[in-house]
Design a protein around this motif. Structure first.
Motif, mmCIF file in Angstrom:
data_model
loop_
_atom_site.group_PDB
_atom_site.id
_atom_site.type_symbol
_atom_site.label_atom_id
_atom_site.label_comp_id
_atom_site.label_asym_id
_atom_site.label_seq_id
_atom_site.Cartn_x
_atom_site.Cartn_y
_atom_site.Cartn_z
ATOM 1 N N UNK A 1 0.863 -1.178 0.000
ATOM 2 C CA UNK A 1 0.000 0.000 0.000
ATOM 3 C C UNK A 1 0.904 1.234 0.000
ATOM 4 N N UNK A 2 0.354 2.382 0.344
ATOM 5 C CA UNK A 2 1.076 3.645 0.186
ATOM 6 C C UNK A 2 2.478 3.607 0.802
ATOM 7 N N UNK A 3 2.610 3.096 2.034
ATOM 8 C CA UNK A 3 3.938 3.052 2.652
ATOM 9 C C UNK A 3 4.191 1.729 3.378
ATOM 10 N N UNK A 4 3.646 0.651 2.810
ATOM 11 C CA UNK A 4 3.926 -0.699 3.319
ATOM 12 C C UNK A 4 4.532 -1.523 2.186
ATOM 13 N N UNK B 1 15.496 -0.105 1.700
ATOM 14 C CA UNK B 1 14.248 -0.200 0.928
ATOM 15 C C UNK B 1 13.354 1.010 1.192
ATOM 16 N N UNK B 2 13.227 1.411 2.458
ATOM 17 C CA UNK B 2 12.382 2.562 2.796
ATOM 18 C C UNK B 2 12.886 3.822 2.105
ATOM 19 N N UNK B 3 14.191 4.018 2.107
ATOM 20 C CA UNK B 3 14.770 5.201 1.464
ATOM 21 C C UNK B 3 14.640 5.108 -0.058
ATOM 22 N N UNK B 4 14.903 3.922 -0.603
ATOM 23 C CA UNK B 4 14.804 3.737 -2.059
ATOM 24 C C UNK B 4 13.375 3.945 -2.550
ATOM 25 N N UNK C 1 9.904 7.569 -5.723
ATOM 26 C CA UNK C 1 8.541 8.135 -5.742
ATOM 27 C C UNK C 1 7.454 7.067 -5.620
ATOM 28 N N UNK C 2 7.787 5.970 -4.939
ATOM 29 C CA UNK C 2 6.768 4.955 -4.646
ATOM 30 C C UNK C 2 5.892 5.424 -3.486
ATOM 31 N N UNK C 3 6.442 6.310 -2.660
ATOM 32 C CA UNK C 3 5.712 6.883 -1.535
ATOM 33 C C UNK C 3 6.249 8.278 -1.260
ATOM 34 N N UNK C 4 5.382 9.154 -0.742
ATOM 35 C CA UNK C 4 5.871 10.469 -0.327
ATOM 36 C C UNK C 4 5.949 10.572 1.195
ATOM 37 N N UNK C 5 5.667 9.453 1.871
ATOM 38 C CA UNK C 5 5.740 9.425 3.337
ATOM 39 C C UNK C 5 7.208 9.302 3.775
ATOM 40 N N UNK C 6 7.501 9.842 4.962
ATOM 41 C CA UNK C 6 8.862 9.730 5.501
ATOM 42 C C UNK C 6 8.935 8.640 6.564
ATOM 43 N N UNK C 7 8.000 7.721 6.494
ATOM 44 C CA UNK C 7 8.124 6.486 7.280
ATOM 45 C C UNK C 7 7.546 5.355 6.442
ATOM 46 N N UNK C 8 8.019 4.147 6.715
ATOM 47 C CA UNK C 8 7.543 2.991 5.961
ATOM 48 C C UNK C 8 7.499 1.783 6.882
ATOM 49 N N UNK C 9 6.569 0.882 6.584
ATOM 50 C CA UNK C 9 6.466 -0.387 7.302
ATOM 51 C C UNK C 9 6.949 -1.487 6.356
ATOM 52 N N UNK C 10 7.922 -2.241 6.814
ATOM 53 C CA UNK C 10 8.564 -3.248 5.986
ATOM 54 C C UNK C 10 8.230 -4.627 6.535
ATOM 55 N N UNK C 11 7.508 -5.401 5.738
ATOM 56 C CA UNK C 11 7.101 -6.744 6.160
ATOM 57 C C UNK C 11 8.129 -7.754 5.656
ATOM 58 N N UNK D 1 9.729 -0.909 11.230
ATOM 59 C CA UNK D 1 9.394 0.442 10.764
ATOM 60 C C UNK D 1 10.685 1.227 10.577
ATOM 61 N N UNK D 2 10.733 2.001 9.515
ATOM 62 C CA UNK D 2 11.840 2.917 9.264
ATOM 63 C C UNK D 2 11.251 4.311 9.101
ATOM 64 N N UNK D 3 11.834 5.292 9.797
ATOM 65 C CA UNK D 3 11.388 6.671 9.617
ATOM 66 C C UNK D 3 12.616 7.576 9.527
ATOM 67 N N UNK D 4 12.458 8.717 8.847
ATOM 68 C CA UNK D 4 13.610 9.567 8.540
ATOM 69 C C UNK D 4 13.148 10.979 8.230
ATOM 70 N N UNK D 5 14.113 11.901 8.190
ATOM 71 C CA UNK D 5 13.898 13.255 7.683
ATOM 72 C C UNK D 5 14.561 13.341 6.315
ATOM 73 N N UNK D 6 13.908 14.054 5.405
ATOM 74 C CA UNK D 6 14.465 14.235 4.058
ATOM 75 C C UNK D 6 14.683 15.723 3.839
ATOM 76 N N UNK D 7 15.935 16.100 3.669
ATOM 77 C CA UNK D 7 16.258 17.518 3.589
ATOM 78 C C UNK D 7 17.411 17.720 2.612
ATOM 79 N N UNK D 8 17.168 18.512 1.556
ATOM 80 C CA UNK D 8 18.253 18.825 0.624
ATOM 81 C C UNK D 8 18.873 17.589 0.000
ATOM 82 N N UNK D 9 18.037 16.634 -0.377
ATOM 83 C CA UNK D 9 18.505 15.375 -0.981
ATOM 84 C C UNK D 9 19.287 14.484 -0.025
ATOM 85 N N UNK D 10 19.221 14.771 1.261
ATOM 86 C CA UNK D 10 19.905 13.945 2.261
ATOM 87 C C UNK D 10 18.860 13.291 3.160
#
Length: 262
Positions: free
Chosen positions: A179-182, A206-209, A214-224, A231-240
């Motif tokens: 789904x959107x971020x799974x 995988x979450x970052x990739x 552009x598979x998701x615009x969320x900054x967190x993802x659930x990886x089964x 769960x992976x979560x992050x900040x995205x700033x200036x391509x970093x």
């Protein structure tokens, strides 16, 4: 005959032999011994072996070995397990900073849930068939259909040893978006040379990739994974990608002693 005391930990099915080596008694250059301890038929059985050692400035140092006996790159699930191990040894309470092969890592632990801060990611390479990035370990990421029936071992092995990776190799992740971020993830790990039930640096990659592709615009993802959900979560700033955290359960399975000839 020597007797080695150990603990067995697992994080979403990624299992590790944990040894308290603050007294520096473990023969860490004995790759054959480490490989034998990790052997599921003739040893304890594990995806890797981790030594907890003293650190000059931080709470402890993590030394990680692949199941083949060689010292490995950063292991995310292993990092979460060593935090739980350090808490059990009463080295830490709820927060820690420790040394690892790819630098400092912060983590927090609440009961058996460990959130481990991973390294910043400044470069994600995009190709027609896959993405490649390093999250403390190198990861090749390919999005596929019907992941449950996908031949992870054969395809993963071919990519791991093939161009452009060759002998140094890479970990290989196959991903299906649910789904959107799974995302469902299966990983062929170098060093183990097989599919594992879970890979921490892999799901982080995988979450970052997925975000970069552009598979998701969320900054967190659930990886089964086969071993459970992370769960992976992050900040995205200036391509970093920064403040990257890997979160999930890390639990002790058992403790024991094993006789060795070394």
């Amino acid at each position: 005959m020597n007797k080695i005391s150990f603990y067995k930990y697992q994080g979403t099915g990624n299992d590790f032999i944990m040894i308290d080596n603050r007294n520096q008694t473990f023969p860490k250059n004995n790759t054959k011994l480490i490989a034998k301890l990790c052997d599921r038929k003739f040893g304890i059985g594990a995806d890797g072996l981790i030594l907890l050692e003293l650190s000059n400035l931080q709470d402890f140092t993590m030394i990680y070995y692949n199941a083949d006996g060689n010292e490995g790159s950063m292991c995310g699930n292993g990092g979460r397990c060593i935090v739980a191990f350090a808490k059990q040894l009463k080295i830490i309470d709820t927060h820690t900073t420790f040394d690892a092969v790819d630098g400092l890592h912060e983590a927090k632990i609440d009961k058996d849930i460990v959130s481990l801060k991973m390294k910043n990611v400044t470069e994600v390479q995009k190709f027609n068939t896959h993405l490649f990035l390093n999250t403390g370990s190198p990861h090749h990421i390919a999005f596929v259909d019907n992941i449950d029936s996908f031949d992870v071992y054969t395809n993963g092995k071919n990519i791991r040893y093939g161009s452009p990776y060759f002998e140094e190799g890479t970990n290989v992740n196959f991903v299906e978006q649910k789904d959107d971020n799974t995302f469902k993830v299966r990983t062929y790990e170098r060093g183990v040379e097989n599919e594992t039930l879970s890979c921490g640096t892999g799901v982080t990659a995988v979450a970052i990739a997925a975000h970069k592709a552009n598979k998701t615009d969320k900054t967190n993802a659930f990886l089964k994974t086969l071993g459970g959900t992370l769960e992976v979560y992050f900040d995205y700033d200036n391509n970093i990608y920064k403040n990257v955290f890997l979160k999930g359960k890390a639990t002790k399975v058992f403790k024991g002693e094993i006789q060795t000839e070394a």
